[in-house]
Design an enzyme around this catalytic site. Structure first.
Site, short mmCIF file in Angstrom:
data_model
loop_
_atom_site.label_atom_id
_atom_site.label_comp_id
_atom_site.label_asym_id
_atom_site.label_seq_id
_atom_site.Cartn_x
_atom_site.Cartn_y
_atom_site.Cartn_z
N ASP A 22 -2.22 -0.97 5.84
CA ASP A 22 -2.59 -0.50 7.18
C ASP A 22 -4.08 -0.20 7.32
O ASP A 22 -4.59 -0.10 8.44
CB ASP A 22 -1.78 0.75 7.56
CG ASP A 22 -2.00 1.90 6.58
OD1 ASP A 22 -2.69 1.69 5.56
OD2 ASP A 22 -1.48 3.00 6.84
N ASP A 49 -7.31 -2.65 3.12
CA ASP A 49 -6.23 -3.59 2.82
C ASP A 49 -6.51 -4.99 3.38
O ASP A 49 -5.85 -5.95 2.99
CB ASP A 49 -4.91 -3.09 3.42
CG ASP A 49 -4.46 -1.77 2.82
OD1 ASP A 49 -4.57 -1.64 1.60
OD2 ASP A 49 -4.03 -0.89 3.57
N ASP A 64 0.86 -1.18 0.00
CA ASP A 64 0.00 0.00 0.00
C ASP A 64 0.90 1.24 0.00
O ASP A 64 2.00 1.19 0.55
CB ASP A 64 -0.88 -0.04 1.26
CG ASP A 64 -1.78 1.17 1.36
OD1 ASP A 64 -2.35 1.57 0.34
OD2 ASP A 64 -1.92 1.71 2.47
#
Length: 873
Positions: free
Chosen positions: A611, A615, A326
């Site tokens: 996080d 996700d 990410d």
């Protein structure tokens, strides 16, 4: 698709009233019909089920069978020892994995406890769980959105959606927009507000269009609930090994009975011998050894800022060849930061900003004073963009009026999404400054002058084009650009309508969510180790590409794709193109899962880091999910296999090193145990084929497998790290445990150990023809001591024992010494000697068996030299 419908269509379809809301009576009916606004809980596993999962393994089943047979044959001590091994393995695994899946519980905690709704014509506060379809919900800055809403009113509304969409900048919301496209990403649905996102600015009113499991958060919960458990490569290989050993045991038993019939031996005696061979074929200590080595690895990982939630996952990082990361909060700091400025006809890095320069100071003051956020070193509230501007001022000791008591704001024109401007009127001694900030294009239109060379000059078309060029330059670097201007007045009595006119242009600032320190170096190290980094983000394409290019993830814009574009690709296109793609922008949680699964289908072992709530499904779908410990949501942590306590991408590289070393250590231990077992099988089987008495007794085999072998195997499992481990490429997941040199080591040493054990028995029979016990004792000692000493050469299949250092693994040296002492005690202490049915060896016997036991070590070291020379040629 509520975002495609007009406000009136939504209100009619949900049978509600935008002015008065629904009635309390109707709310009760709807809550009974559609259920409460909460997420469904996943049924927790009982201790018995968790315990069963620990012993649900082919190797364990074979051990259980061996224990039962041993007990039926009155070999109670054998059965007890095997039972202890099984219990030890189950308990260690249960302790590590006893915490039930927490992802859905964490998602539930994200729900807001209270919500403001219109009921019966009144605004009331209710529990968010009691919100129903058709409710009219009031939103204010600082409040969480209790469910999914179609906005029907908005005033300067901005909502922080990074946990759901991955976009670092709050999304501006416009109730009046009706979007016509079918595949609009969550981050672009400007007329929608989603459950568990945060209102950072303005206010709004929305009608409830989805509650509970039907919300976007709920869809993520379903994805977490439905996703099946993945086996790690090591688990798969150990499962295959267990099946193979089970097959070997069956073949051995059949062959033994065939030999018994042919040689007309006693069938009961041969049954006992067959059990001996079965015991020899099964490495009883293997499950416990693997579990213990992984548990020790967990403790080592904690010291390197990585917490492993599931034992087998620790080795998986060592084999990954793709890290999907990410962007927001993982590769970047998740904090908007001013990085460039343009003032006084100069575009430069923010480090060149000089507060002693009048125009530069004016630029900072404008950005700080025309600002609604608050900032201190301990806390910040407001829009991240405005916080970044206050942080810039803080570095130059320039503060807002509320903090400095200077330049008090006496009037303002709030930010408006149509104007894209904000204006304040501030006291400057006996003068008043009109300060405006906002979008470059809009602000230029209301400026007549510009600060240049310390003077105010006419803002000509040529100067305007220079400003636009500077703005475009920043935009190409994916910076968010804000402009500011000022006008000096003699009195505070100035009409609102005339404030935003005849302004003096001051300058521009460009900001971005910058990369974390050391991330670029870590990505480069990954690249050199054969590991590809892929960025997956909810941010816009240009922003994502700019960060990816800076970090060395992408080299060309062709390596960037939008989530919606990827979603439309057919499977054949995905297979052709996915190896070239490095950046996925504007993705939804569903896109992330498809990306991870597509990469896995290409034969990759994939790690996913993240996080946010968005996700979680992809963390769960990956071979190993890595969550951030500081900025990570509980949902992401609950769905992950590993958590980074320092939120540092660089820690992943350390985790990869540790994972590779742990896998190598486990492979050394397994190779050692199985080569020893092959030696035992060869010694027994060939001895029987030759018509000899039993070369070894069952209790001898059990002693060697459970005691003498286990200690060195554990010591090999904690062998010091190989400093050259990152020079190797990631393992191919199709590569077996014993591919390459390992297979040769395994079979070759097994044959060698079997031959010298047979030779010891043969010499014993020749020297002591009337004492089978004496010959069995010699073969027993050679088998155990040769295996102990052989561990020194198995530590590395290329480097000699002198290159890696004979004494660098003190645990192994201790295990060898202890093993030799224990072996000596067994054959010298009268009580134990009678139990084991052994004979006390003479000094000459000891000299012979020790020299014989050194043969595997010597031959292995010579073989390494020959192998290395051949490879170099």
């Amino acid at each position: 698709m509520w975002f495609k419908k007009s406000i009136q269509e939504v209100i009619q379809e949900l049978d509600t009233d935008s002015i008065n809301g629904i009635t309390s009576k109707e709310a009760k009916i709807r809550i009974e019909k559609y259920g409460q606004n909460k997420l469904a809980e996943k049924k927790k596993k009982s201790i018995l089920i968790l315990l069963f999962e620990q012993i649900n393994d082919v190797l364990i089943y074979i051990l259980l069978a061996a224990a039962v047979v041993s007990a039926l044959l009155n070999e109670i001590s054998d059965a007890i020892i095997i039972g202890i091994v099984i219990i030890l393995n189950a308990v260690i695994g249960l302790i590590q994995e006893s915490k039930a899946e927490k992802a859905l519980e964490s998602l539930k905690k994200l729900s807001v406890p209270k919500a403001l709704v219109k009921r019966d014509g009144r605004i009331i506060e209710i529990s968010s769980e009691d919100v129903v379809l058709g409710d009219i919900v009031i939103l204010d800055a600082g409040k969480y959105v209790p469910c999914d809403l179609r906005l029907i009113e908005s005033a300067n509304l901005k909502i922080e959606e990074s946990a759901l969409t991955g976009e670092s900048v709050p999304s501006e919301k416009y109730a009046e927009d009706t979007l016509k496209e079918d595949d609009v990403a969550l981050g672009d649905q400007r007329n929608m507000a989603f459950m568990s996102t945060l209102v950072t600015y303005g206010r709004g009113v929305g009608v409830v269009v989805a509650v509970g499991m039907d919300t976007e958060i709920g869809k993520i919960a379903k994805m977490l609930h439905d996703d099946s458990k993945n086996l790690t490569p090591l688990q798969e290989k150990l499962a295959q090994l267990g099946k193979m050993l089970g097959f070997v045991v069956l073949i051995i038993c059949i062959l033994m009975f065939a030999v018994a019939v042919i040689q007309k031996r006693d069938l009961f005696e041969m049954f006992l011998t067959a059990i001996s061979l079965a015991v020899a074929a099964i490495p009883e200590g293997l499950p416990a050894m693997v579990t213990i080595v992984l548990a020790v690895g967990v403790q080592r990982m904690i010291k390197k800022n990585a917490i492993v939630r599931k034992l087998p996952a620790i080795e998986t990082l060592g084999s990954v060849n793709i890290i999907c990361s990410d962007k927001t909060g993982t590769l970047t700091q998740n904090k908007m930061t001013v990085t460039k400025f343009y003032a006084d006809d100069t575009l430069d890095n923010i480090l060149k900003l000089d507060a002693n320069n009048f125009i530069h100071k004016r630029l900072i003051e404008n950005m700080v004073l025309c600002n609604d956020a608050t900032y201190s070193e301990d806390s910040q509230t407001g829009d991240p963009t405005e916080i970044a501007l206050l942080e810039l001022g803080f570095k130059f000791n320039i503060f807002k009026d509320s903090e400095s008591k200077e330049h008090i704001r006496v009037n303002e024109i709030p930010f408006d999404s149509d104007r894209k401007l904000m204006t304040t009127l501030n006291e400057y001694g006996d003068k008043y400054h009109v300060i405006t900030k906002g979008a470059v294009d809009n602000l230029i239109k209301i400026c007549s002058y510009i600060y240049l060379g310390g003077h105010v000059v006419d803002f000509t078309e040529e100067l305007k084009s220079k400003v636009i060029k500077a703005s475009d330059s920043m935009s190409k670097d994916a910076l968010r650009v804000l402009a500011t201007a000022v006008k000096i007045e003699d009195s505070s009595d100035i009409k609102i309508d005339s404030m935003e006119s005849e302004l003096i242009f001051v300058g521009l600032v460009g900001m971005i969510d910058p990369p974390r320190e050391n991330v670029k170096k870590s990505i480069e190290e990954c690249k050199n180790s054969g590991i590809r980094t892929v960025m997956i983000t909810g941010d816009h394409k240009n922003t994502a590409y700019a960060i990816a290019k800076e970090l060395g993830i992408a080299e060309d814009s062709s390596q960037v794709i939008l989530g919606a574009e990827f979603d439309r690709m057919l499977e054949d296109e995905v297979v052709d193109k996915i190896d070239n793609l490095r950046v996925f922008a504007r993705v939804s949680p569903e896109h992330k899962v498809r990306i991870v699964k597509s990469l896995k289908e290409k034969g990759n072992i994939v790690s996913m880091t993240g996080d946010g709530v968005n996700d979680a499904p992809s963390l769960k779908a990956a071979d190993i999910g890595v969550a951030m410990g500081i900025t990570g949501t509980d949902v992401a942590k609950g769905a992950s296999d590993m958590i980074l306590t320092d939120d540092n991408f660089s820690t992943i590289v350390e985790a990869v090193k540790e994972g590779r070393n742990i896998y190598n250590n486990i492979r050394k231990s397994i190779t050692f145990l199985l080569s020893c077992n092959i030696g035992e099988i060869i010694a027994l089987f060939i001895g029987i084929i030759l018509g000899w008495p039993a070369v070894l007794r069952p209790i001898h085999l059990l002693w060697v497998n459970l005691i003498t072998d286990s200690l060195p195997a554990l010591a090999l499992g904690v062998d010091p790290d190989d400093p050259d481990i990152m020079k190797e490429k990631p393992r191919d997941q199709k590569e077996g445990l014993f591919s390459g040199r390992n297979g040769a080591f395994l079979v070759g040493n097994g044959i060698l150990i079997g031959i010298i054990t047979l030779f010891a028995f043969y010499i014993g029979i020749k020297i002591y023809p009337n004492s089978v016990t004496h010959a069995q004792t010699m073969s027993f000692v050679v088998l155990s001591i040769s295996q102990l000493i052989y561990t020194l050469s198995i530590r590395h299949n290329k480097k000699s024992i002198f290159e890696i250092g004979v004494f660098t693994n003190k645990y192994l040296i201790g295990a060898i010494i202890l093993g030799i002492i224990l072996q000596n005690i067994v054959i010298t202490v009268p009580f134990l000697a009678s139990v084991f049915k052994v004979f006390t060896l003479t000094p000459n016997d000891w000299m012979f068996v020790i020299l014989l036991s050194l043969i595997p070590l010597i031959i292995n070291e010579i073989a390494k030299i020959i192998y290395n020379k051949i490879e170099r040629k």
